[in-house]
Design an enzyme around this catalytic site. Structure first.
Site, mmCIF file in Angstrom:
data_model
loop_
_atom_site.group_PDB
_atom_site.id
_atom_site.type_symbol
_atom_site.label_atom_id
_atom_site.label_comp_id
_atom_site.label_asym_id
_atom_site.label_seq_id
_atom_site.Cartn_x
_atom_site.Cartn_y
_atom_site.Cartn_z
ATOM 1 N N HIS A 128 5.020 9.437 -2.625
ATOM 2 C CA HIS A 128 3.798 9.099 -3.344
ATOM 3 C C HIS A 128 2.892 8.180 -2.533
ATOM 4 O O HIS A 128 1.848 7.722 -3.025
ATOM 5 C CB HIS A 128 4.179 8.426 -4.673
ATOM 6 N N LYS B 293 0.168 6.752 0.234
ATOM 7 C CA LYS B 293 -1.121 7.191 0.747
ATOM 8 C C LYS B 293 -1.446 6.313 1.952
ATOM 9 O O LYS B 293 -1.748 5.122 1.818
ATOM 10 C CB LYS B 293 -2.229 7.050 -0.310
ATOM 11 N N ASP C 96 -5.919 5.273 15.463
ATOM 12 C CA ASP C 96 -5.786 4.545 16.735
ATOM 13 C C ASP C 96 -4.999 3.254 16.601
ATOM 14 O O ASP C 96 -5.130 2.346 17.438
ATOM 15 C CB ASP C 96 -7.171 4.243 17.327
ATOM 16 N N HIS D 82 -7.169 5.994 -12.424
ATOM 17 C CA HIS D 82 -6.004 6.281 -11.585
ATOM 18 C C HIS D 82 -5.632 5.105 -10.684
ATOM 19 O O HIS D 82 -4.683 5.188 -9.912
ATOM 20 C CB HIS D 82 -6.296 7.534 -10.740
ATOM 21 N N LYS E 131 -4.143 1.678 -9.185
ATOM 22 C CA LYS E 131 -2.885 0.948 -9.334
ATOM 23 C C LYS E 131 -3.115 -0.452 -8.748
ATOM 24 O O LYS E 131 -2.871 -0.690 -7.566
ATOM 25 C CB LYS E 131 -1.744 1.630 -8.597
ATOM 26 N N ASP F 239 -5.182 -14.909 -11.231
ATOM 27 C CA ASP F 239 -5.664 -16.279 -11.008
ATOM 28 C C ASP F 239 -6.666 -16.433 -9.865
ATOM 29 O O ASP F 239 -6.736 -17.493 -9.232
ATOM 30 C CB ASP F 239 -4.469 -17.206 -10.749
#
Length: 486
Positions: free
Chosen positions: A223, A225, A230, A404, A406, A411
């Site tokens: 899952h 990403k 470079d 979508h 996450k 604080d």
């Protein structure tokens, strides 16, 4: 002697129950998962065992650990060189945030060897069109290497555009490597990447899965990403490569997600994670002696203001590093803890942390979608949303498309952006990656984005949840029973 149908039925039920118990208890797992699988196996005799074959078996760790241990030693040598450079960098305000929250930094270093990357430049993206415009610019400018790892790499407009650009760069002599998840990229076959392979690039399904339909590790998904260009520019967050992530699908409408672009030593954490996954995926069990090369870790001269740690977790470890990070942030919050997640299916430890924070006077808010993309998962999400609302947590339904992102921010000091949802699957079954960021300006920017999202969201009060129909509540409760295996 005649045997009536009821005797046969009873015998089948007893035999099925015995096999269900033997099957579930063969491997170590938590109590919630044991009861969930027993429920499936006992009440769905044949279908349940087929489902277990694909979804219930645990991941063999020996091969992954062998590869990771060998390559990790090389990575540690490269990262030590970077640490020595970073140790002499000028002091910044973000260092004060680290000092005040040193125990969180130490926890990630202990559980995931996640070194503290200082003085990064980080840009936040909440719109897919803006994100991929910048990604394409960075890929076009690549001179040495392009490393890409995504749960979803669809064969659609943006998928073909990215693939064709990678083909062009491979023909120019740039090293192009792609890892995609065969389940998350459903419909994208090896044939789709053949032009890249023909041009000298390489693309593999994660752990070299040959067929989704015959993959008995289907429950363990990549899952993550990751994009690294470079060794200097990195991307991570919640977006995948597909038209729906640019708001091109009517089903979801505008797509709301969060991704970050990193320049600086934080990129090394993404690069290291990609190399580990590439080595486990591409070598088919053979240790790659050339896995870690100096060109992948160029010395950075970036002078940014953001400190961060790149933390990964997955079923190859029992530590649940990102979940521990979420719990740590929730329990550290003294003023507020604001969370966004499309799936809200926490285990008891996370539930307790959220309860304790809310009952201690911390402003705990969780934003979830107002529409489902997976029916069972969404009903389970609604169940936990209703429960937490009754215990003082503010639940918001995002109303402008599909939420979508996450993210977590506490604080005005620490934030997390990554791939891990607040659910069982991200904690225990998926391979995930998150950035934990220590910087007041970044955290404040995340808070402002959250407030903007609240302006198009609706607060769900306990009274509103109580007005739901009995049938809807039943579906939520039933889905919750399956939550450990969703």
């Amino acid at each position: 002697m005649t045997i009536d149908a009821s005797s046969i039925f009873n015998a089948v039920v007893i035999i099925n129950a015995i096999f269900a118990v033997l099957t579930v208890f063969r491997e170590k797992r938590d109590i919630a998962a044991i009861w969930a699988w027993l429920l499936v196996l006992v009440f769905l005799p044949l279908v349940g065992f087929i489902a277990y074959a694909f979804l219930g078996r645990k991941l063999p760790k020996n091969r992954l650990f062998k590869l990771h241990k060998h390559v990790q030693m090389q990575l540690d040598e490269r990262l030590q060189e970077q640490r020595s450079q970073l140790g002499h960098a000028d002091k910044t305000p973000a260092d004060d945030v680290v000092r005040r929250n040193r125990n969180a930094v130490d926890m990630f270093m202990t559980t995931d060897s996640a070194f503290l990357a200082r003085q990064n430049k980080v840009h936040i993206f909440t719109n897919g069109n803006d994100l991929f415009h910048r990604v394409i610019e960075d890929i076009e400018s690549a001179k040495k290497s392009i490393h890409i790892e995504f749960y979803t790499f669809y064969n659609d407009r943006i998928g073909n555009e990215i693939r064709d650009l990678l083909v062009m760069k491979a023909k120019q002599g740039v090293e192009v490597r792609v890892i995609y998840d065969s389940w998350g990229s459903m419909g994208t076959t090896r044939k789709f990447f053949q032009p890249l392979n023909d041009a000298g690039g390489h693309a593999y399904p994660f752990l070299n899965t040959r067929s989704v339909l015959l993959d008995f590790r289907i429950n363990f998904r990549d899952h993550r990403k990751i994009i690294v260009v470079d060794g200097k520019i990195g991307y991570t967050g919640g977006f995948n490569i597909g038209d729906q992530y640019l708001g091109r699908k009517k089903k979801f409408g505008p797509w709301r997600d969060t991704h970050i672009r990193i320049i600086g030593s934080g990129v090394f954490g993404l690069q290291a994670r990609f190399i580990l996954d590439w080595n486990a995926t591409s070598t088919r069990g053979q240790i790659n002696e050339e896995a870690v090369q100096p060109k992948y870790f160029p010395v950075t001269t970036t002078k940014g203001n953001v400190n961060m740690q790149i933390v990964s977790s997955g079923p190859d470890s029992d530590l649940q590093q990102i979940k521990m990070g979420y719990i740590k942030l929730i329990t550290m919050a003294t003023k507020y803890c604001w969370i966004q997640s499309p799936y809200l299916i926490p285990d008891d430890s996370v539930l307790d942390a959220l309860r304790i924070a809310a009952m201690s006077g911390v402003d705990v808010r969780i934003m979830i979608p107002s529409m489902p993309d997976h029916p069972f998962v969404y009903r389970a999400t609604q169940y936990y949303a209703r429960q937490l609302a009754e215990e003082g947590v503010k639940i918001y339904y995002y109303g402008k498309g599909f939420m979508h992102a996450k993210t977590m921010v506490i604080d005005d000091e620490i934030a997390s952006v990554g791939s891990a949802n607040l659910d069982y699957r991200s904690f225990k079954l998926n391979f995930e990656i998150n950035s934990f960021i220590y910087d007041e300006k970044f955290a404040t920017a995340m808070r402002e984005i959250y407030l903007n999202d609240i302006s198009v969201s609706q607060l769900q009060t306990p009274a509103m949840f109580n007005q739901q129909s009995l049938w809807l509540k039943f579906k939520q409760t039933f889905s919750r029973l399956l939550s450990p295996i969703l």
